[in-house]
Design a protein around this motif. Structure first.
Motif, PDB file in Angstrom:
ATOM      1  N   PHE A  49      34.130  38.922  29.374  1.00 23.52           N
ATOM      2  CA  PHE A  49      34.057  39.669  30.638  1.00 23.52           C
ATOM      3  C   PHE A  49      34.325  41.153  30.391  1.00 23.52           C
ATOM      4  CE2 PHE A  49      36.345  41.169  34.493  1.00 23.52           C
ATOM      5  CZ  PHE A  49      35.437  40.818  35.474  1.00 23.52           C
ATOM      6  N   GLY A  50      33.606  42.005  31.093  1.00 21.14           N
ATOM      7  CA  GLY A  50      33.901  43.440  30.940  1.00 21.14           C
ATOM      8  C   GLY A  50      32.774  44.319  31.424  1.00 21.14           C
ATOM      9  N   PRO A  51      33.000  45.637  31.355  1.00 23.41           N
ATOM     10  CA  PRO A  51      32.012  46.581  31.877  1.00 23.41           C
ATOM     11  C   PRO A  51      30.671  46.511  31.148  1.00 23.41           C
ATOM     12  CG  PRO A  51      34.101  47.672  31.437  1.00 23.41           C
ATOM     13  CD  PRO A  51      34.210  46.307  30.871  1.00 23.41           C
ATOM     14  N   ILE A 102      30.291  44.165  34.529  1.00 23.94           N
ATOM     15  CA  ILE A 102      30.738  44.734  35.808  1.00 23.94           C
ATOM     16  C   ILE A 102      30.653  46.249  35.680  1.00 23.94           C
ATOM     17  CG2 ILE A 102      32.232  42.827  36.436  1.00 23.94           C
ATOM     18  CD1 ILE A 102      34.591  44.530  35.271  1.00 23.94           C
ATOM     19  N   PHE A 103      30.744  46.955  36.781  1.00 27.73           N
ATOM     20  CA  PHE A 103      30.837  48.414  36.695  1.00 27.73           C
ATOM     21  C   PHE A 103      31.585  48.960  37.897  1.00 27.73           C
ATOM     22  CE2 PHE A 103      26.600  46.901  37.811  1.00 27.73           C
ATOM     23  CZ  PHE A 103      26.407  47.429  39.076  1.00 27.73           C
ATOM     24  N   LYS A 142      23.707  40.134  40.316  1.00 30.69           N
ATOM     25  CA  LYS A 142      24.268  41.194  39.463  1.00 30.69           C
ATOM     26  C   LYS A 142      25.665  41.603  39.891  1.00 30.69           C
ATOM     27  CE  LYS A 142      20.445  42.691  37.042  1.00 30.69           C
ATOM     28  NZ  LYS A 142      19.562  43.665  36.480  1.00 30.69           N
ATOM     29  N   THR A 143      26.034  41.269  41.141  1.00 31.27           N
ATOM     30  CA  THR A 143      27.402  41.599  41.550  1.00 31.27           C
ATOM     31  C   THR A 143      28.286  40.348  41.553  1.00 31.27           C
ATOM     32  OG1 THR A 143      26.718  41.411  43.851  1.00 31.27           O
ATOM     33  CG2 THR A 143      26.784  43.634  42.909  1.00 31.27           C
ATOM     34  N   GLY A 185      38.076  53.616  35.877  1.00 33.85           N
ATOM     35  CA  GLY A 185      38.195  54.113  37.253  1.00 33.85           C
ATOM     36  C   GLY A 185      38.892  53.065  38.114  1.00 33.85           C
ATOM     37  N   GLU A 186      39.134  53.417  39.359  1.00 33.95           N
ATOM     38  CA  GLU A 186      39.879  52.539  40.271  1.00 33.95           C
ATOM     39  C   GLU A 186      39.232  51.156  40.406  1.00 33.95           C
ATOM     40  OE1 GLU A 186      42.870  52.814  41.659  1.00 33.95           O
ATOM     41  OE2 GLU A 186      42.887  54.547  40.300  1.00 33.95           O
ATOM     42  N   GLU A 187      37.883  51.154  40.589  1.00 33.18           N
ATOM     43  CA  GLU A 187      37.202  49.882  40.839  1.00 33.18           C
ATOM     44  C   GLU A 187      37.233  48.980  39.603  1.00 33.18           C
ATOM     45  OE1 GLU A 187      36.131  48.451  43.504  1.00 33.18           O
ATOM     46  OE2 GLU A 187      36.591  50.132  44.816  1.00 33.18           O
ATOM     47  N   LEU A 188      36.968  49.573  38.444  1.00 30.52           N
ATOM     48  CA  LEU A 188      37.010  48.755  37.213  1.00 30.52           C
ATOM     49  C   LEU A 188      38.418  48.221  36.991  1.00 30.52           C
ATOM     50  CD1 LEU A 188      34.727  50.504  34.581  1.00 30.52           C
ATOM     51  CD2 LEU A 188      34.589  48.170  35.401  1.00 30.52           C
ATOM     52  N   LYS A 189      39.412  49.080  37.252  1.00 29.11           N
ATOM     53  CA  LYS A 189      40.809  48.641  37.097  1.00 29.11           C
ATOM     54  C   LYS A 189      41.090  47.461  38.019  1.00 29.11           C
ATOM     55  CE  LYS A 189      43.677  52.338  35.404  1.00 29.11           C
ATOM     56  NZ  LYS A 189      44.190  53.624  35.754  1.00 29.11           N
ATOM     57  N   ARG A 190      40.607  47.569  39.252  1.00 32.26           N
ATOM     58  CA  ARG A 190      40.827  46.471  40.219  1.00 32.26           C
ATOM     59  C   ARG A 190      40.218  45.179  39.671  1.00 32.26           C
ATOM     60  NH1 ARG A 190      37.326  44.078  43.559  1.00 32.26           N
ATOM     61  NH2 ARG A 190      35.805  45.753  43.349  1.00 32.26           N
ATOM     62  N   GLN A 191      38.972  45.293  39.146  1.00 30.71           N
ATOM     63  CA  GLN A 191      38.281  44.091  38.672  1.00 30.71           C
ATOM     64  C   GLN A 191      38.994  43.488  37.456  1.00 30.71           C
ATOM     65  OE1 GLN A 191      33.869  44.572  38.756  1.00 30.71           O
ATOM     66  NE2 GLN A 191      34.330  46.618  39.493  1.00 30.71           N
ATOM     67  N   LEU A 192      39.457  44.336  36.551  1.00 32.92           N
ATOM     68  CA  LEU A 192      40.179  43.813  35.380  1.00 32.92           C
ATOM     69  C   LEU A 192      41.521  43.217  35.807  1.00 32.92           C
ATOM     70  CD1 LEU A 192      39.489  46.578  32.700  1.00 32.92           C
ATOM     71  CD2 LEU A 192      38.274  44.434  33.047  1.00 32.92           C
ATOM     72  N   ASN A 193      42.120  43.860  36.817  1.00 34.14           N
ATOM     73  CA  ASN A 193      43.415  43.362  37.288  1.00 34.14           C
ATOM     74  C   ASN A 193      43.332  41.970  37.890  1.00 34.14           C
ATOM     75  OD1 ASN A 193      45.317  45.139  36.495  1.00 34.14           O
ATOM     76  ND2 ASN A 193      45.027  46.519  38.242  1.00 34.14           N
ATOM     77  N   VAL A 194      42.142  41.625  38.423  1.00 35.97           N
ATOM     78  CA  VAL A 194      41.971  40.271  38.964  1.00 35.97           C
ATOM     79  C   VAL A 194      42.287  39.271  37.848  1.00 35.97           C
ATOM     80  CG1 VAL A 194      40.310  38.621  39.896  1.00 35.97           C
ATOM     81  CG2 VAL A 194      40.223  41.014  40.640  1.00 35.97           C
TER      82      VAL A 194
END
Ligand SMILES: Nc1nc2c(ncn2[C@@H]2O[C@H](COP(=O)(O)OP(=O)(O)OP(=O)(O)O)[C@@H](O)[C@H]2O)c(=O)[nH]1
Ligand SMILES: [Mg+2]
Length: 368
Positions: free
Chosen positions: A131-133, A188-189, A215-216, A246-255
């Motif tokens: 999983f990742g950007p 993800i992005f 894709k999302t 960025g904030e959104e990627l951080k949020r997604q990784l934090n999940v």
């Protein structure tokens, strides 16, 4: 002519002669004086030039000295910085361990294919979700793992790799190696379109890996989510080594990190593009220097800071990009990462069994 006249004429001539001689002397003296003055002037010019040359030499020497001092202080500064970075000391402490040999590669390969049993005696079948950007190198990493596990001579091209801005991988791509599954995912992005609950559903194994996803990461219509929850044993977060999250990627990784904290899954971080972090690693023969590179220490420290993932749960890889042949050291690098990922996956399976046992801890002897 009288005698007197003769004497007077003689005297006059003598006087004139003397006057001429005097004038000649005076002329000569003037000439000498002019020459002397000119010589003195030339001497002054010479001295001035010598002074100028000396001044220039001094200036040059001074500049050279300043440059030398600057170079030295830059060198000292780099040395201090490197020493400081090396104190972070990511990597194995046993310097003798890991000779990056063919034997070591074969050992790790064999170890991966050995059957693992959980405490209940059941076979552990790890599901390793990548999983990742977008563009981080997830598919390239999967290809690297495949090349290593299958010990191929040319880099595997099983998982589609590309650099086209949007995510190239558009669905789950699972491949089984021995008892375990490695599942490549779309990237993800930085976007709020990736809903927390969708990431949670995938990472906790509620979405089947044969489901179609958008894709999302929405599950496509008609594809049901499953209730079972033992599907993902380890989520491997793959990040470019110097990504600024960025904030959104951080949020997604934090999940993922938060699900890890709740004991739902284990996670592991793989950094890619080692060859860009420290150019010595463009040559795989230098891979044994991995843990002594200050640039690598800095990158790992930075990513541990940004993600909050401890350095011991981080591996660093260099994927095949331009190479037409594989090599033992790169294969070993991939297997070293996989070995640790599998440990985390196996731990996770045991953790889930233990947590089930824990809930029945008092069943045989109720409190009252
Ligand atoms: N120099 C270098 N390039 C890499 C490395 N890993 C991947 N790349 C390149 O990065 C680009 C993206 O790699 P992919 O493996 O397709 O990335 P991905 O994470 O699967 O991307 P999506 O499927 O689009 O989400 C490709 O051009 C790769 O060749 C690496 O370790 N070093
Ligand atoms: Mg991909």
């Amino acid at each position: 002519m009288s005698w007197f006249s003769l004497v007077t004429k003689g005297k006059l001539e003598g006087a004139e002669e003397e006057a001429r001689a005097e004038s000649r002397r005076a002329n000569q003296e003037r000439k000498a004086a002019v020459e002397a003055r000119e010589e003195a002037e030339r001497e002054t010019v010479r001295k001035l030039e010598a002074l100028k040359i000396a001044e220039k030499q001094r200036e040059r020497a001074e500049t050279a000295e300043q440059e030398r001092q600057l170079l030295q202080s830059e060198k000292d500064e780099k040395k201090r910085r490197d020493e400081n970075l090396m104190q972070f000391s990511w990597g194995p402490k046993n310097k003798a361990a890991g000779q990056w040999t063919t034997q070591e590669f074969e050992q790790l390969q064999k170890k991966f294919f050995k059957h693992l049993k959980d405490p209940g005696g059941n076979l552990i079948r790890a599901k390793i979700l990548i999983f990742g950007p977008t563009g981080a190198g997830k598919s390239s990493f999967c290809n690297g793992l495949r090349s290593a596990l299958k010990d191929t001579d040319t880099p595997s091209n099983y998982y589609a790799v590309g650099n086209i801005g949007t995510t190239l991988t558009s669905r789950f791509q699972s491949a089984r190696y021995g008892d375990h599954w490695i599942i490549d995912m779309p990237g993800i992005f930085e976007s709020s379109d990736f809903k927390t609950e969708n990431i949670e559903a995938i990472a906790s194994g509620k979405v089947r890996f044969d489901a179609l996803i958008t894709k999302t990461l929405e599950v496509e219509d008609g594809q049901s989510q499953q209730k079972a929850r033992r599907d993902v044993s380890c989520v491997v977060l793959v990040l470019h080594h110097n990504i600024d999250l960025g904030e959104e990627l951080k949020r997604q990784l934090n999940v993922i990190i938060q699900l890890g904290g709740k004991g739902v899954l284990s996670y592991y971080l793989v950094l890619t593009h080692l060859d860009e972090c420290d150019p010595q690693f463009k040559d795989p023969d230098n891979l044994p220097n991995l843990y002594s590179s200050p640039l690598v220490q800095e990158a790992v420290e930075n990513m541990a800071d940004q993600t909050g993932i401890p350095a011991y749960a981080i591996s660093y890889v260099k994927n095949y990009v331009t190479e037409t042949e594989t090599d033992t050291k790169t294969k070993l690098l991939h297997l070293k990462a996989l070995d640790r990922i599998l440990n985390y996956a196996a731990d996770q399976v045991e953790k889930i069994i233990d947590s089930k046992l824990q809930s029945s801890m008092y069943d045989d002897a109720p409190d009252a």
